[in-house]
Design an enzyme around this catalytic site. Structure first.
Site, PDB file in Angstrom:
ATOM      1  N   ARG A  48       0.840  -1.194   0.000  1.00 13.75           N
ATOM      2  CA  ARG A  48       0.000   0.000   0.000  1.00 13.75           C
ATOM      3  C   ARG A  48       0.878   1.247   0.000  1.00 13.75           C
ATOM      4  O   ARG A  48       2.087   1.164   0.131  1.00 13.75           O
ATOM      5  CB  ARG A  48      -1.008  -0.008   1.172  1.00 13.75           C
ATOM      6  CG  ARG A  48      -0.477  -0.587   2.433  1.00 13.75           C
ATOM      7  CD  ARG A  48      -0.135   0.247   3.605  1.00 13.75           C
ATOM      8  NE  ARG A  48      -0.218   1.650   3.499  1.00 13.75           N
ATOM      9  CZ  ARG A  48       0.828   2.457   3.625  1.00 13.75           C
ATOM     10  NH1 ARG A  48       2.060   1.966   3.817  1.00 13.75           N
ATOM     11  NH2 ARG A  48       0.701   3.745   3.551  1.00 13.75           N
ATOM     12  N   GLY A  49       0.174   2.402  -0.127  1.00 12.93           N
ATOM     13  CA  GLY A  49       0.910   3.644  -0.317  1.00 12.93           C
ATOM     14  C   GLY A  49       1.013   3.873  -1.816  1.00 12.93           C
ATOM     15  O   GLY A  49       1.331   2.935  -2.572  1.00 12.93           O
ATOM     16  N   ALA A  50       0.745   5.108  -2.245  1.00 16.20           N
ATOM     17  CA  ALA A  50       0.601   5.372  -3.677  1.00 16.20           C
ATOM     18  C   ALA A  50       1.809   4.941  -4.521  1.00 16.20           C
ATOM     19  O   ALA A  50       1.646   4.185  -5.492  1.00 16.20           O
ATOM     20  CB  ALA A  50       0.295   6.855  -3.871  1.00 16.20           C
ATOM     21  N   ARG A  91      -7.038  -0.320  -7.332  1.00 13.24           N
ATOM     22  CA  ARG A  91      -7.415   0.756  -6.386  1.00 13.24           C
ATOM     23  C   ARG A  91      -7.530   2.044  -7.204  1.00 13.24           C
ATOM     24  O   ARG A  91      -6.654   2.312  -8.038  1.00 13.24           O
ATOM     25  CB  ARG A  91      -6.379   0.929  -5.256  1.00 13.24           C
ATOM     26  CG  ARG A  91      -6.395  -0.188  -4.223  1.00 13.24           C
ATOM     27  CD  ARG A  91      -5.523   0.148  -3.018  1.00 13.24           C
ATOM     28  NE  ARG A  91      -6.239   0.933  -2.010  1.00 13.24           N
ATOM     29  CZ  ARG A  91      -5.645   1.497  -0.946  1.00 13.24           C
ATOM     30  NH1 ARG A  91      -4.352   1.389  -0.774  1.00 13.24           N
ATOM     31  NH2 ARG A  91      -6.360   2.174  -0.059  1.00 13.24           N
ATOM     32  N   GLN A 196      -2.780   2.508   9.768  1.00 11.93           N
ATOM     33  CA  GLN A 196      -1.451   2.600   9.140  1.00 11.93           C
ATOM     34  C   GLN A 196      -0.511   3.462   9.987  1.00 11.93           C
ATOM     35  O   GLN A 196       0.701   3.259   9.977  1.00 11.93           O
ATOM     36  CB  GLN A 196      -1.557   3.214   7.729  1.00 11.93           C
ATOM     37  CG  GLN A 196      -2.222   2.324   6.701  1.00 11.93           C
ATOM     38  CD  GLN A 196      -3.705   2.594   6.589  1.00 11.93           C
ATOM     39  OE1 GLN A 196      -4.360   2.967   7.559  1.00 11.93           O
ATOM     40  NE2 GLN A 196      -4.263   2.397   5.409  1.00 11.93           N
ATOM     41  N   ASP A 237      -1.995  10.955  -2.676  1.00 13.38           N
ATOM     42  CA  ASP A 237      -2.306   9.910  -3.659  1.00 13.38           C
ATOM     43  C   ASP A 237      -2.539  10.478  -5.049  1.00 13.38           C
ATOM     44  O   ASP A 237      -2.286   9.820  -6.053  1.00 13.38           O
ATOM     45  CB  ASP A 237      -3.536   9.116  -3.223  1.00 13.38           C
ATOM     46  CG  ASP A 237      -3.151   8.083  -2.193  1.00 13.38           C
ATOM     47  OD1 ASP A 237      -2.908   8.461  -1.037  1.00 13.38           O
ATOM     48  OD2 ASP A 237      -3.038   6.898  -2.568  1.00 13.38           O
ATOM     49  N   ASN A 247      -5.654  12.374  -0.146  1.00 10.47           N
ATOM     50  CA  ASN A 247      -4.761  11.592   0.715  1.00 10.47           C
ATOM     51  C   ASN A 247      -5.642  10.881   1.743  1.00 10.47           C
ATOM     52  O   ASN A 247      -6.871  11.022   1.754  1.00 10.47           O
ATOM     53  CB  ASN A 247      -3.715  12.489   1.381  1.00 10.47           C
ATOM     54  CG  ASN A 247      -2.626  11.680   2.062  1.00 10.47           C
ATOM     55  OD1 ASN A 247      -2.032  10.776   1.464  1.00 10.47           O
ATOM     56  ND2 ASN A 247      -2.356  11.960   3.325  1.00 10.47           N
ATOM     57  N   LYS A 248      -5.011  10.123   2.601  1.00  9.49           N
ATOM     58  CA  LYS A 248      -5.726   9.296   3.590  1.00  9.49           C
ATOM     59  C   LYS A 248      -6.824  10.071   4.316  1.00  9.49           C
ATOM     60  O   LYS A 248      -6.622  11.221   4.682  1.00  9.49           O
ATOM     61  CB  LYS A 248      -4.692   8.748   4.582  1.00  9.49           C
ATOM     62  CG  LYS A 248      -5.227   7.875   5.684  1.00  9.49           C
ATOM     63  CD  LYS A 248      -6.101   6.737   5.186  1.00  9.49           C
ATOM     64  CE  LYS A 248      -5.430   5.818   4.184  1.00  9.49           C
ATOM     65  NZ  LYS A 248      -6.400   4.944   3.465  1.00  9.49           N
TER      66      LYS A 248
HETATM   67  O1  MRU Z   1      -4.725   3.281   2.030  1.00 11.11           O
HETATM   68  P1  MRU Z   1      -3.250   3.507   1.990  1.00 11.11           P
HETATM   69  O2  MRU Z   1      -2.539   2.995   3.184  1.00 11.11           O
HETATM   70  O3  MRU Z   1      -2.647   3.045   0.694  1.00 11.11           O
HETATM   71  O4  MRU Z   1      -3.101   5.100   2.002  1.00 11.11           O
HETATM   72  C1  MRU Z   1      -1.831   5.663   1.858  1.00 11.11           C
HETATM   73  C2  MRU Z   1      -1.821   7.145   1.938  1.00 11.11           C
HETATM   74  O5  MRU Z   1      -2.822   7.794   2.055  1.00 11.11           O
HETATM   75  C3  MRU Z   1      -0.473   7.804   1.787  1.00 11.11           C
HETATM   76  O6  MRU Z   1      -0.414   8.991   2.501  1.00 11.11           O
HETATM   77  C4  MRU Z   1      -0.223   8.116   0.288  1.00 11.11           C
HETATM   78  O7  MRU Z   1      -0.480   7.007  -0.493  1.00 11.11           O
HETATM   79  C5  MRU Z   1       1.157   8.580   0.061  1.00 11.11           C
HETATM   80  S1  MRU Z   1       2.358   7.324   0.346  1.00 11.11           S
HETATM   81  C6  MRU Z   1       3.862   7.998   0.025  1.00 11.11           C
END
Ligand code: MRU
Length: 338
Positions: A48-50, A91, A196, A237, A247-248
């Site tokens: 996970r994470g963009a 996603r 997270q 993201d 973002n999250k």
């Molecule tokens: O649902 P996730 O854990 O994939 O969400 C991740 C985030 O929101 C991060 O802040 C974003 O992807 C940037 S990661 C460098």
């Protein structure tokens, strides 16, 4: 800085990832041998994470081509085309996934599905990975300029080594500031419902020897009011041309609170996170997660059976609430101004 674990690695023809669902209890790896396994890992947030899902998606395309080689020549092209769509759709919010799949699509289009194509796609995914690593480093160096001596940061979710191919974006800035002896302390929002912040950011920063304090998401306002936060830094993201940032979920709350308390709010992301095809972000890119993640998180029921749930995984922070964007190219003012 030495990252604690290799989040993503191509090993002997398969994709090895840290299983982020198991952290912080165990550091285990998953060997993903076909593209559907990569999609499953992306959907379940094992990876996970963009930036990390972009890298995984790029390797998934290579795995799809490898699988297609087992089919008759006539069937291969269709199989790969469908796989590309499935991977891209795993996603919806992070631009990185469609961006990485698009890089691979350009290589795939109009050529024979054979071993040569497979090798080219593996190389190309490796380049996506390497570029991300370099961009993280540049983001870290650029963003550290904004960090004052003895500063305390607040962050949400995990935008660190676990979310990227390098040292991270928001956490990359914190790692470099820490190395420069400027960072005093980090507050990490727990990040309901999948935690997270507590599971991953606290683990990752702890491994790096950074002073990290976990807070329940709703503590952020009180913390800012008491003067304990010098700046907020988050990842992204997808960023529209107008600077609005996905973002999250909970990021928008922090931006509103930061503005109310006169605290700088920074977004750290590679330049490629800007989706120049969109003037503003449509709500439809926001992923909605399953109710069970809220009502029965980590196997414990905490809400009545059948209750209606609304669980967007991301929110959109308007540019007017953002002090600055930190990218690999430098620091630029957001709508709120530096
Ligand atoms: O649902 P996730 O854990 O994939 O969400 C991740 C985030 O929101 C991060 O802040 C974003 O992807 C940037 S990661 C460098």
């Amino acid at each position: 800085m030495n990252t604690i674990a290799k989040t993503i690695e191509w090993v002997d023809g398969s994709l090895r990832i840290v299983d982020q669902v198991r952290l912080p209890l165990e550091l285990l790896y998953l060997e993903l041998k076909d593209y559907r396994a990569v999609i499953e890992a992306i959907k379940t947030l094992a990876v996970r994470g963009a930036p990390a899902i972009g890298i995984a998606g790029a390797y998934a395309v290579a795995l799809a081509v490898k699988e297609a080689l087992l089919l008759s020549v006539d069937e291969r092209e269709d199989f790969v085309r469908r796989a590309l769509e499935e991977i891209e759709g795993a996603r919806p919010t992070a631009v990185n996934l469609s961006y990485a799949v698009q890089i691979q699509r350009v290589i795939v289009e109009g050529v024979d599905v054979d071993d040569v194509l497979f090798a080219r796609l593996v190389d190309s995914a490796g380049e996506v990975h390497e570029r991300d690593k370099m961009m993280c480093q540049a983001i870290g160096v650029n963003g550290a300029e904004l960090v004052g001596q003895g500063a305390t940061a607040l962050t949400i979710c995990n935008a660190g080594a676990l979310a990227t191919g390098g040292i991270g974006t928001a956490l990359g800035v914190l790692y470099v500031a820490h190395e420069q002896g400027k960072l005093k302390r980090v507050f990490s929002c727990e990040t309901r419902p999948l935690l997270q912040g507590s599971r991953l950011t606290c683990w990752e920063l702890g491994q790096a020897g950074i002073d990290v304090t976990l807070i329940v998401d709703s503590v952020a306002g009180t913390l800012m009011k008491s003067g304990q936060v010098d700046f907020v830094i988050v990842g992204a993201d997808r960023i529209a041309s107008n600077g609005d940032t996905a973002n999250k979920i909970g990021t928008y709350n922090l931006a509103v609170l930061a503005e109310a308390h006169g605290i700088p709010f920074y977004v750290a992301a590679p330049e490629t996170t800007f989706d120049r095809t969109l003037e503003r972000l449509p709500e439809k890119i926001i992923e909605e997660r399953s109710p069970e993640e809220v009502t029965c998180g980590f196997g414990k029921r905490t809400a009545p059976e059948g209750v209606r749930v609304y669980s967007p995984a991301f929110d959109i922070t308007p540019s007017e609430l953002i002090s600055a964007f930190v990218t690999d190219l430098g620091v630029t003012a957001g709508g709120r101004g530096l």
